[in-house]
Design an enzyme around this catalytic site. Structure first.
Site, short mmCIF file in Angstrom:
data_model
loop_
_atom_site.label_atom_id
_atom_site.label_comp_id
_atom_site.label_asym_id
_atom_site.label_seq_id
_atom_site.Cartn_x
_atom_site.Cartn_y
_atom_site.Cartn_z
N TYR A 124 -24.60 5.07 -24.31
CA TYR A 124 -25.18 6.01 -25.27
C TYR A 124 -25.80 7.24 -24.58
O TYR A 124 -26.45 8.05 -25.24
CB TYR A 124 -26.25 5.30 -26.12
CG TYR A 124 -25.68 4.19 -26.98
CD1 TYR A 124 -25.20 4.45 -28.26
CD2 TYR A 124 -25.62 2.89 -26.51
CE1 TYR A 124 -24.67 3.45 -29.05
CE2 TYR A 124 -25.08 1.86 -27.28
CZ TYR A 124 -24.62 2.15 -28.56
OH TYR A 124 -24.09 1.14 -29.34
N ASP A 129 -29.62 -6.57 -18.57
CA ASP A 129 -29.11 -6.43 -19.93
C ASP A 129 -29.87 -5.26 -20.51
O ASP A 129 -31.10 -5.19 -20.40
CB ASP A 129 -29.34 -7.69 -20.77
CG ASP A 129 -28.56 -7.62 -22.08
OD1 ASP A 129 -27.40 -7.18 -22.06
OD2 ASP A 129 -29.11 -7.99 -23.13
#
Length: 203
Positions: free
Chosen positions: A159, A75
């Site tokens: 990102y 994660d």
């Protein structure tokens, strides 16, 4: 000797390739890395943990329990200083939908529009969990940098086009796969799992 199958709880081919490259670089053979598309479907619990570690471990436990395979799950997200560490665990769904990279990037840029360059610090964070043979191992990697004022580059995802690593002038999306493996948050976390993975491989 047949290779031991290890499930990576992801459908992201780039994540699977990253782990394969890191294992090869470390000289660890005897493991066959498979993704979620290569095992029977199972119910994946929603990511409701308050930390990257909790979410990674939950995903790895689910995968191991459902398939009987050793399972690696990660994660990861970006923590922006000017946003008090957000988006954090909400990175993939920052703009509302899940995994809409363009919308997430656009929202983050809008939120930082008035933030001066010297206060645009951020870090990518990855927690990688391995659940195998009743044992659980979690490792965390961080990659410090700053948020660019516009997206640049076509490599990577998430990102990456906005993130400029410390010590570089290029965004993460402009780095080669090898450069990113060597420095990235996920690369660092996966390398910390290598001793446990080597044990699985019988190395």
């Amino acid at each position: 000797m047949t290779a031991r199958r290890v499930l990576v709880a992801s459908r992201n081919a780039k994540k699977l390739d990253e782990l394969r490259r890191i294992l090869a670089e470390a000289g660890i053979a005897g493991l066959e890395i498979v993704g979620l598309d290569e095992v029977p479907p199972y119910d994946e619990a929603p990511e409701t943990g308050a930390t990257f570690e909790e979410n990674a471990l939950a995903k790895a436990r689910d995968g191991a329990a459902a398939t009987g395979l050793a399972c690696v799950a990660d994660d990861s997200g970006i923590a922006v200083d000017a946003l008090n560490g957000m988006p954090g665990v909400l990175s993939a769904r920052w703009s509302g939908g899940h995994g809409d990279d363009a919308a997430n990037n656009a929202l983050l840029l809008a939120q930082l529009a008035d933030v001066p360059d010297e206060r645009r610090g951020a870090r990518f964070v990855s927690a990688c969990a391995l659940v195998a043979d009743g044992r659980e191992t979690v490792a965390v990697g961080e990659w410090p940098g700053t948020i660019n004022r516009k997206p640049v580059g076509d490599n990577g995802f998430g990102y990456d086009p906005l993130f400029v690593p410390d010590g570089d002038t290029r965004t993460s999306a402009q780095l080669t796969a090898a450069e990113k493996d060597a420095a990235s948050h996920r690369g660092r976390a996966l390398r910390a799992l290598l001793p446990a993975l080597a044990e699985l491989a019988g190395a």
